[in-house]
Scaffold this motif. Structure first.
Motif, short mmCIF file in Angstrom:
data_model
loop_
_atom_site.label_atom_id
_atom_site.label_comp_id
_atom_site.label_asym_id
_atom_site.label_seq_id
_atom_site.Cartn_x
_atom_site.Cartn_y
_atom_site.Cartn_z
N GLY A 106 12.89 1.29 2.70
CA GLY A 106 12.98 2.37 3.44
C GLY A 106 11.45 3.08 3.47
N ILE A 107 11.82 3.49 1.89
CA ILE A 107 10.51 4.47 2.04
C ILE A 107 9.42 3.58 1.29
N GLY A 108 9.62 2.39 0.25
CA GLY A 108 9.13 1.48 0.13
C GLY A 108 7.25 1.38 1.85
N PHE A 109 8.60 0.79 2.68
CA PHE A 109 8.23 -0.36 3.95
C PHE A 109 7.08 1.09 5.07
N LEU A 110 7.76 2.43 4.62
CA LEU A 110 6.88 3.56 5.67
C LEU A 110 6.04 4.23 4.74
N PHE A 111 5.82 4.19 3.30
CA PHE A 111 4.48 4.24 2.71
C PHE A 111 3.40 3.57 3.64
N VAL A 112 4.04 1.84 3.37
CA VAL A 112 2.56 0.78 3.18
C VAL A 112 2.14 1.28 4.68
N CYS A 113 3.62 1.19 6.02
CA CYS A 113 2.61 1.97 7.09
C CYS A 113 1.98 3.07 7.60
N LEU A 114 2.20 4.21 6.86
CA LEU A 114 1.72 5.28 6.93
C LEU A 114 0.14 4.96 5.87
#
Length: 207
Positions: A106-114
């Motif tokens: 989730g953190i990795g995906f959130l970083f990519v999305c941001l």
């Protein structure tokens, strides 16, 4: 600080075999509990304060309450609830492992999305870039829902269940011979009515 009050349950049985699953071919002390017996014991313990010690007294109407029989019952209950406690601990461990993996994803995906959202946010306002920026921000935070659910809500019911089984595992068990039949709540076991509780309709005892 007040000491925890001992919580005692008394049940009446015609035979110790009523406690255990008659279809289970395992040795006596390794048998599964009868479904009704397990449900009643667990339900009884769940209603009590978590720090209260438990004690079970079994009144036998058709068998001798020998020390050997008491040891067999004590070992059988301890083995059964010990296994339930171990399985609950394994489920809790697997859930927390899943939570850690979900959190990293989730953190990795959130970083990519941001990061992508910031890139699209640089486009002129009012364009599709602003829409993409807002959408990616929302999607990134939605991806954090599962790990947050695990760490905020899902783990503690399993922990309480594990602790409940451990209390039942360590519960002292006593056998007493009796000539008086007692009303049965279920086909297997019953708690002796508390005088302070509201009266309930009596049921026919087992033959």
């Amino acid at each position: 600080m007040n000491a925890a009050v001992l919580q005692r349950m008394e049940i009446s049985l015609s035979s110790l075999a009523q406690l255990f699953n008659s279809m289970d071919p395992a040795p006596f002390y390794e048998r599964d509990l009868d479904q009704h017996a397990e449900h009643y014991l667990v339900s009884w313990a769940q209603e009590l304060p978590e720090n209260s010690p438990l004690e079970l007294i079994i009144h036998l109407r058709g068998e001798a309450a020998t020390p050997a029989a008491q040891a067999y019952v004590r070992e059988g209950l301890s083995h059964y609830f010990g296994e339930r406690s171990r399985l609950a601990a394994l489920q809790l461990r697997d859930l927390l492992r899943q939570g850690r993996a979900s959190l990293l994803i989730g953190i990795g995906f959130l970083f990519v999305c941001l990061a992508l959202g910031s890139f699209f946010a640089a486009a002129p306002r009012g364009s599709i870039g602003e829409l993409l920026h807002q959408s990616l921000t929302i999607v990134g935070w939605v991806a954090m829902w599962r790990p947050l659910e695990i760490y905020l809500y899902d783990w503690w019911p399993l922990r309480r269940q594990m602790q409940l089984y451990r209390r039942l595992q360590n519960m002292p068990v006593s056998l007493r011979e009796t000539e008086q039949p007692a009303p049965m709540v279920s086909a297997s076991v019953a708690r002796r009515p508390d005088p302070q509780e509201a009266p309930v309709a009596s049921q026919d005892p087992l033959p």
